[in-house]
Design an enzyme around this catalytic site. Structure first.
Site, PDB file in Angstrom:
ATOM      1  N   ARG A  37       0.849  -1.190   0.000  1.00 43.95           N
ATOM      2  CA  ARG A  37       0.000   0.000   0.000  1.00 43.95           C
ATOM      3  C   ARG A  37       0.879   1.232   0.000  1.00 43.95           C
ATOM      4  NH1 ARG A  37      -5.733  -0.262   0.849  1.00 43.95           N
ATOM      5  NH2 ARG A  37      -5.536   1.988   0.771  1.00 43.95           N
TER       6      ARG A  37
ATOM      7  N   LYS B  14       6.013   3.951   4.510  1.00 37.05           N
ATOM      8  CA  LYS B  14       6.613   2.857   3.711  1.00 37.05           C
ATOM      9  C   LYS B  14       7.655   3.431   2.739  1.00 37.05           C
ATOM     10  CE  LYS B  14       2.339   0.118   4.113  1.00 37.05           C
ATOM     11  NZ  LYS B  14       2.713  -1.205   4.634  1.00 37.05           N
TER      12      LYS B  14
ATOM     13  N   THR C 275       4.651  -8.469   5.697  1.00 38.80           N
ATOM     14  CA  THR C 275       4.562  -9.894   5.349  1.00 38.80           C
ATOM     15  C   THR C 275       5.062 -10.116   3.925  1.00 38.80           C
ATOM     16  OG1 THR C 275       2.238  -9.397   4.893  1.00 38.80           O
ATOM     17  CG2 THR C 275       2.714 -10.587   6.923  1.00 38.80           C
TER      18      THR C 275
ATOM     19  N   LYS D 138       7.577 -13.102   1.985  1.00 37.07           N
ATOM     20  CA  LYS D 138       7.284 -13.784   0.728  1.00 37.07           C
ATOM     21  C   LYS D 138       8.465 -13.650  -0.244  1.00 37.07           C
ATOM     22  CE  LYS D 138       2.466 -12.589   1.599  1.00 37.07           C
ATOM     23  NZ  LYS D 138       1.436 -11.520   1.431  1.00 37.07           N
TER      24      LYS D 138
HETATM   25  C1  26W Z   1      -9.409   2.040  10.658  1.00 34.89           C
HETATM   26  C2  26W Z   1      -8.584   2.051   9.431  1.00 34.89           C
HETATM   27  C3  26W Z   1      -7.546   0.974   9.458  1.00 34.89           C
HETATM   28  C4  26W Z   1      -7.680  -0.138   8.627  1.00 34.89           C
HETATM   29  C5  26W Z   1      -6.685  -1.111   8.646  1.00 34.89           C
HETATM   30  C6  26W Z   1      -6.475   1.103  10.295  1.00 34.89           C
HETATM   31  C7  26W Z   1      -5.480   0.105  10.332  1.00 34.89           C
HETATM   32  C8  26W Z   1      -5.621  -0.977   9.504  1.00 34.89           C
HETATM   33  C9  26W Z   1      -4.618  -2.089   9.514  1.00 34.89           C
HETATM   34  C10 26W Z   1      -4.200  -2.417  10.888  1.00 34.89           C
HETATM   35  C11 26W Z   1      -3.438  -1.714   8.744  1.00 34.89           C
HETATM   36  C12 26W Z   1      -2.614  -2.921   8.399  1.00 34.89           C
HETATM   37  O1  26W Z   1      -2.907  -3.623   7.469  1.00 34.89           O
HETATM   38  N1  26W Z   1      -1.533  -3.125   9.159  1.00 34.89           N
HETATM   39  C13 26W Z   1      -0.529  -4.054   8.712  1.00 34.89           C
HETATM   40  O2  26W Z   1      -0.790  -5.330   9.302  1.00 34.89           O
HETATM   41  C14 26W Z   1       0.128  -6.303   8.828  1.00 34.89           C
HETATM   42  C15 26W Z   1      -0.288  -7.659   9.400  1.00 34.89           C
HETATM   43  O3  26W Z   1       0.018  -7.729  10.742  1.00 34.89           O
HETATM   44  C16 26W Z   1       1.569  -5.949   9.187  1.00 34.89           C
HETATM   45  O4  26W Z   1       2.438  -6.893   8.630  1.00 34.89           O
HETATM   46  C17 26W Z   1       1.916  -4.556   8.665  1.00 34.89           C
HETATM   47  O5  26W Z   1       3.192  -4.172   9.124  1.00 34.89           O
HETATM   48  C18 26W Z   1       0.862  -3.557   9.120  1.00 34.89           C
HETATM   49  O6  26W Z   1       1.075  -2.277   8.533  1.00 34.89           O
END
Ligand code: 26W
Length: 794
Positions: A531, A536, A638, A642
């Site tokens: 993303r 990042k 993650t 990979k």
């Molecule tokens: C409320 C909006 C929102 C939606 C999604 C806030 C935060 C998120 C997620 C927590 C963001 C996310 O995908 N975090 C990622 O999670 C992965 C799985 O654990 C990690 O490997 C990533 O480092 C982390 O950014």
């Protein structure tokens, strides 16, 4: 109808084409073949599914419930074929009808029910839970529209609705009998000592089940996704009065709740519909869990011994107050006992420390939508304060309900997703709560499923590995270490690199066909796919690329290591700075790729619409994995795992799981750079940290100047002044401060890549030593340290 799982797969395929799709081979479209194939594979999975479900009820072991707003599943057909080890049979059957395997598989849309890391992790976890045979269910939302489709117009990201459900979806089973009524709004009344919540709005949640088949089809769990339905979908009276739209209004309103995935991946929108979505699926899941428990047990005090609920971040956190409400308001337990039972069942995983990503709901919105839950949250705070008088730490304060604190207080175990992230959780966002509950936070470093991310997406590497060490590695990934025994054999190493080269050629052919750009297959494929987000630092990557291009232009005939810089990733709709970085990369790509002086040494491409299927194409073809986040910001990552498993080397910071990847593969097989997490804090203290970095490195200054002077935008020179300004005057993510060290690391990468035997060995050692990053290892950690769950597979 004869049983569908006949031994001869070809017959099964033809039977479904004929009887399920009503087509004969002569007139069948790719879609028809893909559907027929899906049904033929599904039949075999259903057999396992039914027996797994039956065994789960018989054994009455502890069940795991994984609640997640996102499941970034991708495609399921190839996953089913690979997990059932039917690849050859399917290829043979299709070929016998003149159909091409890859063409039919590519006809399937991705189930893009997630944004990024969190959603994909949930999907990998489902695969591992089934492979291990741990009785579990995933609960989520059946979004009609997944994550938006991304395309580029003049290099700008343009979003369009993702419509995966506009065609029949062969992997789900509608469960019209599982229809649960969910309330919103209204008021709370007190009648004869009982507290009664009288919602003013009701929606029904209908279940859709997808079987999740594990490796070798030994076990299959269920993913249950909820869809919004109107209590009374059609108002005949209004219709007859000619008010047609109003007649169907309820239906439309109800569908809205499961219509679309919020495309934010680290910025809480705070929108009412988002909270409704969170409560809708959490409440439906809790109801369904209690119904299933009470169908076989009669003492709810037993609940913590029979179920474990995992909250995938705070998005389903309202499930805590909901379970408590039902136990206290409807089942008559005392508040204290209801809290204890709830505490015994719930666990919470935190996936980010970014302040803007931590959910904090306005108490007025919560009070209006979920009046009873707000009361219960207050009582949870009171109970916690009473039990811990030394500290006043509450979930509700300054007009907000902090879902991180609420989840921590209610949960039995709280975990981070990498060793560094878990430590930072204890030192920052949950410092006080950690001091109060020192044994509550545990670490569970993320992992990825080796079925999809090695065995399926990189079949050539998979068969080379199996030929060398047998095939047990697919379900026991740390066996990859055995490859260290063959890595010094030049012949083996050449074959290992030939696999990479062939994957690169396949990618070159795909990009040429789908985007009309011809990439240099002999260049180093340097890939950053994730993303779009400032932490990042895709803008650090493109800044280094610009400086590199400028150096090549200064000295075009020098012995440059040819590179292809590949970017892919979506930006949340409202994240304009991230969208401008996409546009910048596209503008740089246009100029650099057209530059006859330099294009043999450097190409840049931004591939649109990054998703799971594109990742499966890119990762096996990558030489260099860009994991360059500001230290302390990427919870785990993650993608980094990979890439390492597929023999790509990492250039990265000591952030998230990069730390553990470097420990596993050996620091000599990892290109490290950048400030450490604690140095980041200090560096920020220096008010002009960016200016100092720019003054210290003319390359950086020169690259920044190119952002201002129209080098990449002759038609609009100042287009990126705001990016250059941000980096020069604020640079919160320390792009400038890490630039010189990043440049140094990239030149080391060039040096290593020139020495083929050296690079090949480093790459092969990354594959051999990354087995620990299997999501099977991660799930066994959760089963042991958090859930107390057992495998039902002998
Ligand atoms: C409320 C909006 C929102 C939606 C999604 C806030 C935060 C998120 C997620 C927590 C963001 C996310 O995908 N975090 C990622 O999670 C992965 C799985 O654990 C990690 O490997 C990533 O480092 C982390 O950014």
């Amino acid at each position: 109808m004869a049983s569908t799982s006949s031994p001869n797969f070809r017959d099964a395929l033809l039977r479904h084409l004929t009887y399920t799709m009503g087509k004969d081979p002569e007139h069948a479209q790719f879609f028809d073949w893909r559907m027929a194939l899906s049904h033929a594979i599904r039949d075999r999975i259903v057999d396992t599914w039914v027996s797994s479900t039956r065994k789960t009820y018989q054994q009455d072991g502890k069940r795991v419930y994984y609640l997640s707003m996102e499941f970034l599943i991708g495609r399921l057909l190839e996953d089913g074929i690979v997990n059932l080890e039917l690849v050859d049979e399917v290829k043979e059957a299709l070929t016998s009808f003149g159909m091409d395997y890859r063409t039919i598989l590519d006809d399937e849309p991705d189930a893009a029910l997630g944004n990024g890391g969190l959603g994909r992790l949930a999907a990998c976890f489902l695969d591992s839970l089934s492979t291990i045979g741990c009785p579990a269910m995933g609960y989520g939302i059946r979004y009609e529209n997944g994550l938006f489709k991304q395309s580029f117009v003049d290099g700008r990201q343009v979003e369009s609705p993702e419509t995966w459900l506009q065609e029949p979806h062969p992997w789900e089973f509608e469960r019209p009998e599982v229809l649960l009524r969910i309330g919103f709004g209204g008021e709370v009344n007190y009648e004869n000592g009982k507290t009664l919540w009288r919602p003013s709005e009701m929606i029904e949640a209908e279940a859709f089940d997808t079987p999740i088949c594990g490796w070798q089809g030994k076990w299959a769990n269920t993913l249950r996704l909820w869809a919004g339905r109107a209590v009374d979908p059609f108002d005949l009276g209004l219709f007859n009065s000619g008010d047609f739209a109003a007649a169907a209004e309820h239906e439309a309103l109800a569908r809205t709740i499961s219509r679309v995935l919020y495309p934010e991946d680290s910025n809480e929108a705070g929108k009412e519909l988002r909270l409704k979505q969170e409560y809708f699926f959490s409440a439906a899941s809790i109801r369904d869990i209690l119904r299933r428990f009470e169908s076989a047990h009669d003492d709810l005090r037993e609940l913590p011994n029979k179920i474990a609920i995992q909250l995938n971040d705070t998005h389903p956190a309202i499930a805590g107050p909901e379970l408590l409400r039902i136990l206290h308001d409807e089942r008559g337990f005392s508040f204290e006992e209801a809290l204890e039972i709830t505490h015994g069942c719930l666990n919470y995983t935190n996936h980010t420390l970014l302040p803007e990503a931590l959910e904090r709901w306005d108490e007025r919105l919560m009070g209006r939508l979920l009046p009873r839950h707000l009361q219960i949250i207050d009582r949870i705070d009171d109970a916690h304060a009473k039990a811990n008088p030394s500290r006043t730490l509450s979930a509700r304060s300054d007009g907000q309900v902090k879902m991180g604190e609420l989840s921590f207080i209610v949960a039995n175990k709280v975990n981070g997703v990498s060793a560094l992230h878990t430590d930072l959780m204890k030192q920052t966002v949950f410092k006080e709560l950690h001091e109060l509950h020192p044994d509550r936070i545990v670490n569970q470093t993320n992992g990825v499923t080796p079925r999809r991310w090695v065995h399926s997406c990189n079949p050539a590497l998979s068969s080379l590995i199996t030929e060398s060490i047998g095939d047990e590695w697919v379900a026991d990934l740390e066996q990859l270490r055995k490859l260290e025994g063959v890595i010094d054999d030049k012949g083996w190493l050449d074959r290992f690199m030939q696999v990479k080269q062939n994957n690169k050629q396949a990618l070159v052919d795909y990009v040429a066909k789908s985007h009309g750009v011809v990439l240099n297959p002999n260049a180093m494929f340097d890939v950053q796919i994730k993303r779009m987000h400032e932490y990042k630092r895709q803008h650090l990557n493109i800044l280094e690329t610009i400086a590199h291009w400028q150096e090549i232009k200064d000295n075009p005939h020098a012995d440059w290591v040819p590179r292809v810089k590949i970017f892919a990733g979506k930006a949340a709709q409202g994240y304009y700075f991230a969208k401008d970085i996409i546009r910048l990369i596209n503008d740089v790509s246009k100029v650099v790729n057209a530059d006859v002086e330099t294009r043999d040494a450097l190409q840049v491409i931004f591939l649109p619409n990054y998703n799971v299927s594109l990742a499966e194409r890119l990762i096996p073809a990558s030489d260099l994995s860009e994991q360059i986040s500001t230290a302390g910001k990427e919870a785990s990552g993650t993608g980094n795992m990979k890439f390492a498993l597929n023999g790509a080397l990492t250039v990265g910071t000591l952030d998230g799981a990069n730390v553990e990847i470097r420990e596993q593969v050996g620091e000599e097989n990892f290109f490290l750079f950048g400030l450490l997490a604690d140095e980041v804090m200090q560096r920020r203290m220096i008010h002009d940290h960016a200016q100092q970095a720019i003054d210290a490195d003319p390359r950086l200054g020169r690259a920044l100047a190119a952002l201002r002077d129209g080098t990449f935008t002759p038609e609009e020179p100042g287009r990126y002044n705001h990016i250059a300004d941000n980096l020069t005057w604020s640079d919160y993510f320390l792009v400038c401060s890490d630039f010189s060290d990043y440049w140094r690391a990239q030149r080391e990468v060039d040096k290593a890549y020139k020495i083929k035997p050296k690079w090949s060995k480093m790459a092969a050692l990354n594959t051999a030593r990354s087995g620990w990053f299997s999501s099977d290892r991660t799930i066994r950690g959760y089963m042991c340290d958090i859930w107390g769950a057992e495998s039902l597979l002998a």
